[in-house]
Design an enzyme around this catalytic site. Structure first.
Site, PDB file in Angstrom:
ATOM      1  N   TYR A 151     -20.287  -4.125  -4.939  1.00 38.36           N
ATOM      2  CA  TYR A 151     -19.487  -3.364  -4.857  1.00 38.36           C
ATOM      3  C   TYR A 151     -18.850  -3.022  -6.720  1.00 38.36           C
ATOM      4  O   TYR A 151     -18.343  -3.805  -7.012  1.00 38.36           O
ATOM      5  CB  TYR A 151     -17.896  -2.880  -3.860  1.00 38.36           C
ATOM      6  CG  TYR A 151     -17.810  -1.784  -4.441  1.00 38.36           C
ATOM      7  CD1 TYR A 151     -17.718  -0.374  -4.310  1.00 38.36           C
ATOM      8  CD2 TYR A 151     -16.352  -1.771  -5.299  1.00 38.36           C
ATOM      9  CE1 TYR A 151     -16.663   0.457  -4.671  1.00 38.36           C
ATOM     10  CE2 TYR A 151     -15.286  -0.941  -5.491  1.00 38.36           C
ATOM     11  CZ  TYR A 151     -15.522   0.351  -4.915  1.00 38.36           C
ATOM     12  OH  TYR A 151     -14.726   1.444  -5.894  1.00 38.36           O
ATOM     13  N   TRP A 153     -17.517  -1.032 -10.348  1.00 41.18           N
ATOM     14  CA  TRP A 153     -17.398   0.073 -11.571  1.00 41.18           C
ATOM     15  C   TRP A 153     -18.425  -0.365 -12.586  1.00 41.18           C
ATOM     16  O   TRP A 153     -18.024  -0.067 -13.534  1.00 41.18           O
ATOM     17  CB  TRP A 153     -16.444   0.837 -12.072  1.00 41.18           C
ATOM     18  CG  TRP A 153     -15.221   1.659 -11.014  1.00 41.18           C
ATOM     19  CD1 TRP A 153     -15.533   1.506  -9.927  1.00 41.18           C
ATOM     20  CD2 TRP A 153     -14.969   3.376 -11.776  1.00 41.18           C
ATOM     21  NE1 TRP A 153     -14.656   2.890  -9.103  1.00 41.18           N
ATOM     22  CE2 TRP A 153     -14.613   3.900 -10.857  1.00 41.18           C
ATOM     23  CE3 TRP A 153     -15.622   3.237 -12.929  1.00 41.18           C
ATOM     24  CZ2 TRP A 153     -15.019   5.613 -10.902  1.00 41.18           C
ATOM     25  CZ3 TRP A 153     -14.940   5.006 -12.495  1.00 41.18           C
ATOM     26  CH2 TRP A 153     -14.670   5.296 -12.085  1.00 41.18           C
TER      27      TRP A 153
END
Ligand code: PGD
Ligand code: PGD
Length: 819
Positions: A151, A153
């Site tokens: 996970y 950005w």
């Protein structure tokens, strides 16, 4: 999002974003399809990032300057760091393997992670190691041996979506045998509770737009939201379209209230009334306002009756009839430290004016975080303004420029994770959950085979032996760092694919150097909510050192797993980009938009869409308000659920069927093992941990370390002066940071932004002092509740002392030692 299909747009107007077409002429031959392999050696290139669209100037193959795209109304101050991320000393240059791992194989000396030196290997050797290990772990431990729920950005871009590419490689090459993750860190609690309450995710949806707020809102409340800070960032390429509206709103002189332990950038910008609430007590304050509304008959009984379900079941709790505790302003004031008189005034103010309650997300990244947005919706329901222009509530005004009017545009698809082929395979759940709530990774490693609850289901944690992480930084984003360091030692193999030496890379066995997104081609929208343009994210410079694109790396891995063709579907980088664009362009005729050809688009670099007047009048839930029968919500009752029968059936003792004030594990004024609450808000000059390794750091470090804001009284009581290096500690960990002494923070609270790079003085040693300032050494690692299992990054107490010992060096911004 409202999309008006009536406007016919001309090609000329769509390409108007490329105002200085001349700048591309030097590049056009090099950047079109055939030239995708190499960037041009000189000139200016339009590209983009989470921080916005920009031009990069290249001289002799080196990126030397960056300037914002001329249609960005509020360019980010972080652009310089974006450029520096290509050349910073923290860049991963070559494939590297931890020494003991290279010598001893999987599982060798796991305590050495975070401390041991790395050895440079060839790409061939690294890829062979990775694919052999994927096969070995999968063959030995079955379908849940590998964790690929990676996970984070990752960069913007529809093709080099490294997480989808990872799962795609394993779906096609390993028959989908891996553990995935669900949800995210941003809205872990809210995105699970809101579908029960509103029938939608709510947090990622278009808000009543800013032109309507300017026209109709009288009182604008930012409840734990700092949009002036956080809207610098977009998940796609940031448009910054809301900033000019802030100026306009400010000019109206209307009332803005900020409820936050910190006088935020937003509070300063709007010269707002600042209510310095005691953190972690917002639900109590909302209940106090709700009680006052009810007691004074200021609530909108008709709205509650027509548009909501279960108010009558919540009421006995509000009045205290069910538990003997009336949630009066006086009761609330004791908890939240906002005076009862002020709570009463707010109730009257909200009820007598058109009021928009805009909430950020920190208050749902807390123990029992589900309750805050549920109670906010309940409060807004009692005010009865949901669906009216400028009234109601909004959960995304602070995110990716929510509330910026949407363009008439076409929508790009992106690379899929290729999961359809294996979805539903029987073996997926035989060895435990095939997917875990994303922030429960440490528990998963600690407690394989044990049961956990999640949103009405009960399943077991799988036994994972290998982790492959790409596009995220768990040694920054996960709470309770030392607990994580220990759990990580149970793994046999850790692969990390990134472009910089984050702590996560330092805690890996095999490290693969990816390019930044500025060393490859991609395509993306500008504006998450406005969708105002499609941008060619053009390669600015060729990959530095031995870095390779994520698409290339996973193509290699899939090929070695025998599934290269299924992975690429026969397309290269530019083939995929063109395909995405042309798929989007197909929507044009149906929407009345004449979309330019791919070649025209790629030459120009950007296609800008028109924003129709109708978008500037969008009011969230106006349709529902106009006709609740024909436009019901997606909840079981079709109404706003103040009481949820579905949640009631789950029978959780930590998340009941209506919004409730629960005492959290730790809080100021409640169970407080240490005297200071830690506010770990998102950084002003960083995106999480991104850009921490770049020149941007110079904007904010104090004595070379992460800043820690502390109130003047608290600093004085501890003999701390502005600029001092201080040690912040609790039972979970300790960090060195630099003090900023200020009255912009309320007493008994300190703020250390999330995302500071973890730099243990003794890497791998549990409890080691962190020399730079990773706030997650101090935070609580539990789930929000059995319902959502979100993270609790904003829960935790600590103490601060002036540091008088010998100052350890900050080492984390250089590459680790090579063996
Ligand atoms: P980033 O720093 O953005 O943090 O956690 P997240 O892991 O998303 O990490 C992204 C990583 O991806 C960086 O290391 C970057 O170099 C890498 N990367 C970027 N682009 C690419 C690419 O193209 N390819 C590859 N291979 N790698 C790439 C953020 C998470 O932290 C989030 S979203 C939230 S909301 C949480 N917030 C808090 C909080 O408020 N408080 C606390 N205490 N903790 C939090 N943690 C969470
Ligand atoms: P935070 O800064 O964590 O942002 O958006 P989110 O709203 O979660 O918190 C917002 C405010 O809540 C802060 O001012 C903080 O002081 C306050 N706060 C904390 N605890 C409490 C409390 O108990 N009560 C009250 N009333 N207030 C409290 C984050 C969003 O921002 C997300 S999820 C992402 S992924 C993006 N990240 C960044 C980023 O890292 N950096 C920037 N500059 N911008 C971002 N935008 C996005």
């Amino acid at each position: 999002m409202s999309i008006n299909t009536s406007t016919k747009l001309s090609r000329r107007s769509l390409l108007k974003g490329a105002t200085s077409l001349g700048v591309f002429s030097a590049f056009a031959p090099a950047l079109l399809h055939a030239g995708a392999a190499h960037a041009a050696t000189s000139g200016e290139v339009l590209s983009g990032s989470h921080w916005g669209a920009f031009y990069g100037t290249v001289e002799d193959g080196v990126w030397t300057k960056i300037r914002p795209w001329e249609q960005d109304p509020h360019p980010s101050e972080m652009l310089e760091g974006v450029m520096d991320s290509v050349y910073s000393p923290s860049r991963i240059k070559y494939p590297m393997v931890r020494k003991a791992y290279l010598e001893g194989g999987a599982g060798a000396n796991p305590e050495g992670r975070g401390n041991e030196e790395f050895v440079r290997v060839s790409w061939d050797q690294a890829l062979e190691l990775v694919t052999n290990e994927l096969k070995r772990v999968s063959d030995t431990y079955g379908p849940t041996g590998v964790y690929a729920g990676s996970y984070g950005w990752k960069s913007s871009g529809k093709l080099h979506n490294c997480q989808n590419l990872l799962r795609r490689a394993l779906n096609v090459g390993l028959e989908g045998k891996f553990v995935n993750s669900s949800g995210d860190y941003s809205t872990g609690a809210s995105q699970i509770i809101m579908p029960h309450v509103m029938g939608t995710l709510e947090v990622y949806e278009q808000q009543t737009v800013w032109p309507v707020l300017i026209e109709s809102t009288d009182v604008l409340v930012f409840w734990a939201a700092d949009p002036v800070k956080t809207n610098q960032i977009g998940w796609t390429v940031a448009d910054h379209d809301t900033y000019p509206y802030y100026e306009e709103f400010r000019k109206t002189g209307k009332k803005v209230i900020v409820i936050d332990p910190i006088r935020t950038e937003t509070a300063k910008f709007f010269d707002a009334e600042w209510i310095p609430i005691r953190p972690h007590t917002d639900v109590a304050m909302m209940l106090g306002i709700a009680h006052e509304l009810y007691a004074q008959g200021l609530h909108d009984a008709d709205f509650l009756d027509e548009y909501t379900a279960g108010f009558e079941d919540f009421l006995p709790y509000l009045t205290g009839e069910s538990d003997g505790v009336a949630k009066t302003p006086e009761w609330a004031a004791e908890i939240c430290e906002v005076p009862a008189e002020q709570i009463k005034e707010l109730a009257a103010l909200f009820a007598s004016n058109r009021t928009m309650l805009g909430s950020g997300w920190s208050i749902q990244r807390q123990h029992h975080g589900e309750q805050s947005h549920w109670m906010l919706v309940t409060l807004a329901s009692m005010l009865g303004q949901i669906g009216l222009p400028g009234g109601g509530f909004g959960l995304s005004y602070h995110y990716a420029n929510g509330g910026a009017p949407s363009a008439d545009s076409v929508v790009l698809p992106g690379i899929s994770d290729g999961g359809a082929a294996v979805e539903g395979a029987a073996w997926l759940t035989q060895a435990g959950a095939a997917s875990i709530p994303v922030s429960r990774i440490v528990e998963m490693l600690e407690r394989p085979g044990e049961e956990f609850d999640f949103n009405g289901t009960r399943t077991t944690f799988p036994e994972v032996k290998m982790v492959y992480w790409t596009g995220g930084n768990p040694f920054s984003h996960q709470q309770d760092r030392n607990r994580m360091v220990e759990a990580w030692q149970k793994l046999e193999t850790v692969v990390v694919q990134d472009f910089q030496w984050t702590a996560t890379a330092r805690f890996a066995d095999i490290v693969l150097p990816a390019t930044t997104s500025y060393e490859r081609n991609d395509i993306e929208h500008i504006g998450d909510y406005s969708l105002k343009a499609i941008l060619g994210m053009k390669k600015i410079v060729d990959p530095v050192f031995e870095s390779r694109t994520d698409f290339d790396i996973f193509t290699e891995i899939a090929t070695r797993l025998g599934a290269g063709d299924a992975f690429t579907e026969g397309k290269d980088e530019m083939g995929w980009i063109q395909g995405f664009y042309e798929d989007a362009a197909k929507q044009g005729p149906g929407k009345g938009i004449d979309v330019p050809s791919f070649d025209e688009f790629w030459d120009a670099g950007v296609v800008v869409f028109d924003i129709p007047e109708s978008s500037k009048q969008f009011v969230r839930y106006a349709d529902y308000r106009d006709d609740p029968l024909l436009e019901p919500l997606g909840t079981p009752t079709g109404k706003i659920e103040i009481f949820s029968r579905n949640i009631e059936k789950m029978g959780y003792d930590d998340c009941g069927p209506h919004p409730t004030w629960y005492e959290p594990e730790e809080r100021l004024g409640g169970n407080a093992p240490y005297p200071l609450h830690i506010d770990s808000a998102h950084p002003q000059f960083r995106l999480h941990s991104q850009l921490c390794g770049t020149v941007t750091r110079e904007k904010y470090v104090v004595g070379g370390r992460e800043p820690c804001m502390i109130n003047t009284q608290d600093a004085a009581a501890r003999g701390i002066a502005d600029g001092d290096t201080v040690r912040v500690f609790n039972d979970r960990g300790q960090v060195l940071v630099g003090a900023i002494v200020s009255d912009d923070i309320r007493p008994n609270v300190i703020r250390i932004f999330e995302g500071g790079w973890y730099d243990p003085v003794n890497g791998g040693e549990l409890g080691s002092l962190d020399a730079y300032g990773d706030v997650n050494c101090l935070t609580v690692g539990r789930g929000t509740s059995s319902l959502a299992q979100g993270n609790c990054g904003h829960t935790g107490m600590a103490e601060v002392e002036k540091y008088t010992g010998e100052l350890p060096e900050v080492n984390v911004f250089n590459a680790p030692a090579e063996g």
